[in-house]
Design an enzyme around this catalytic site. Sequence first.
Site, mmCIF file in Angstrom:
data_model
loop_
_atom_site.group_PDB
_atom_site.id
_atom_site.type_symbol
_atom_site.label_atom_id
_atom_site.label_comp_id
_atom_site.label_asym_id
_atom_site.label_seq_id
_atom_site.Cartn_x
_atom_site.Cartn_y
_atom_site.Cartn_z
ATOM 1 N N ARG A 142 -7.014 1.988 7.424
ATOM 2 C CA ARG A 142 -7.045 2.344 6.007
ATOM 3 C C ARG A 142 -8.137 1.607 5.236
ATOM 4 O O ARG A 142 -8.592 2.072 4.200
ATOM 5 C CB ARG A 142 -5.686 2.028 5.346
ATOM 6 C CG ARG A 142 -4.526 2.880 5.827
ATOM 7 C CD ARG A 142 -4.681 4.355 5.465
ATOM 8 N NE ARG A 142 -4.568 4.603 4.043
ATOM 9 C CZ ARG A 142 -3.480 5.085 3.445
ATOM 10 N NH1 ARG A 142 -2.399 5.363 4.144
ATOM 11 N NH2 ARG A 142 -3.474 5.305 2.150
ATOM 12 N N LYS A 171 0.775 -9.505 8.876
ATOM 13 C CA LYS A 171 1.243 -8.157 9.183
ATOM 14 C C LYS A 171 0.113 -7.472 9.939
ATOM 15 O O LYS A 171 -0.953 -7.205 9.385
ATOM 16 C CB LYS A 171 1.576 -7.385 7.900
ATOM 17 C CG LYS A 171 1.963 -5.926 8.157
ATOM 18 C CD LYS A 171 2.170 -5.162 6.849
ATOM 19 C CE LYS A 171 2.451 -3.688 7.120
ATOM 20 N NZ LYS A 171 2.601 -2.905 5.868
ATOM 21 N N TYR A 227 -2.606 -9.242 5.840
ATOM 22 C CA TYR A 227 -2.260 -7.858 6.178
ATOM 23 C C TYR A 227 -3.502 -7.160 6.711
ATOM 24 O O TYR A 227 -4.488 -6.992 5.990
ATOM 25 C CB TYR A 227 -1.695 -7.166 4.932
ATOM 26 C CG TYR A 227 -1.354 -5.698 5.077
ATOM 27 C CD1 TYR A 227 -1.259 -5.062 6.310
ATOM 28 C CD2 TYR A 227 -1.115 -4.929 3.945
ATOM 29 C CE1 TYR A 227 -0.939 -3.721 6.421
ATOM 30 C CE2 TYR A 227 -0.792 -3.583 4.035
ATOM 31 C CZ TYR A 227 -0.710 -2.988 5.275
ATOM 32 O OH TYR A 227 -0.403 -1.651 5.369
ATOM 33 N N TYR A 230 -13.120 -1.195 1.591
ATOM 34 C CA TYR A 230 -14.390 -0.566 1.226
ATOM 35 C C TYR A 230 -15.599 -1.497 1.359
ATOM 36 O O TYR A 230 -16.615 -1.117 1.938
ATOM 37 C CB TYR A 230 -14.371 0.037 -0.186
ATOM 38 C CG TYR A 230 -15.645 0.807 -0.489
ATOM 39 C CD1 TYR A 230 -15.828 2.082 0.028
ATOM 40 C CD2 TYR A 230 -16.672 0.237 -1.231
ATOM 41 C CE1 TYR A 230 -17.010 2.775 -0.188
ATOM 42 C CE2 TYR A 230 -17.847 0.917 -1.458
ATOM 43 C CZ TYR A 230 -18.018 2.186 -0.942
ATOM 44 O OH TYR A 230 -19.191 2.855 -1.152
ATOM 45 N N ILE A 259 7.153 -4.758 8.762
ATOM 46 C CA ILE A 259 7.069 -4.261 7.389
ATOM 47 C C ILE A 259 6.820 -2.771 7.526
ATOM 48 O O ILE A 259 5.758 -2.340 7.954
ATOM 49 C CB ILE A 259 5.969 -4.986 6.602
ATOM 50 C CG1 ILE A 259 6.328 -6.476 6.499
ATOM 51 C CG2 ILE A 259 5.809 -4.372 5.216
ATOM 52 C CD1 ILE A 259 5.244 -7.337 5.864
ATOM 53 N N THR A 298 0.826 -1.205 0.000
ATOM 54 C CA THR A 298 0.000 0.000 0.000
ATOM 55 C C THR A 298 0.864 1.260 0.000
ATOM 56 O O THR A 298 0.489 2.275 -0.602
ATOM 57 C CB THR A 298 -0.970 -0.002 1.190
ATOM 58 O OG1 THR A 298 -0.259 -0.297 2.390
ATOM 59 C CG2 THR A 298 -2.044 -1.063 0.994
#
Length: 294
Positions: free
Chosen positions: A138, A161, A133, A107, A203, A44
């Site tokens: 976000r 992650k 992840y 979303y 990360i 990202t």
Amino acid sequence: MFRGSMVALVTPMLDDESIDFDALEKLVEFHIESQTDAIVAVGTTGESATLNFKEHCQVVKFVVDKVAGRIPVIAGTGANSTSEAIELTQCAKDAGADACLLVTPYYNKPTQEGLYLHYKKIAETVDIPQILYNVPGRTACDLLPETIIRLATVKNIVGVKEATGDLSRVAKIKAGVPESFDLYTGDDATAIDFILLGGHGGISVTANVAPKALHDAYFAALAGDAAKAHAIDAPLQALHRDLFVESNPIPVKWAVAKMGLMGMAIRLPLTPLSEPNQSVILDAMHAAGIAIKA
């Protein structure tokens, strides 16, 4: 599978918003020289949301080819469409990536069962190591510890992650997953404590700017030397905080450009770092001992 500091690599661009492959090669060499332990291409932070499918695969293949086996390459291949995530993951496997990092679908806010089936289908379709992840700040989607534990037994799913910054999740996840399942943090500010609690690395966005320091700090933490790890990390705390003064990767791309490693370009709808925040990032870079060259 992987240990230490893994950079969530920015994707350098030219002023026309096309990918700057010359700068990308320069970044690869910079990270290898700086002892970065793995490169995450088109995560990202690499503007995966604005690269098209062809560009996404091009960047992954380019990074794999330039790294040439010197350190692992993890490809960001998550999507909010399961079929698209499968295609991206297959593309990364074909390019020779060592593993894939798959952000939760954003979303559309799937249920926990939807998340389980999403990841299970990708893992069963493409035979490559896959890292879950979770970054609900976000994506508006939280992959809960119970679901991570369910997924940890699926073949090809090798780690997670966790970017919530909630350190209580480390113990919850570790208690339910196989010993071989890896835990990586995606929250730079709490990374040292995450590793000291049993995590295997991070990360990192900050690793774009201070790769050697993070490598040293993370391996001190992995060795259980809390004092050394925190001492190395302390000058980086302003970076951990201020690289998010505007939406990631706006500040970190500006910082890497000020290091002379690439240009300032970023792709719409993201915009260049605003002038008032430029001094904020410069102050954080100075505190971390980062040389300004541009």
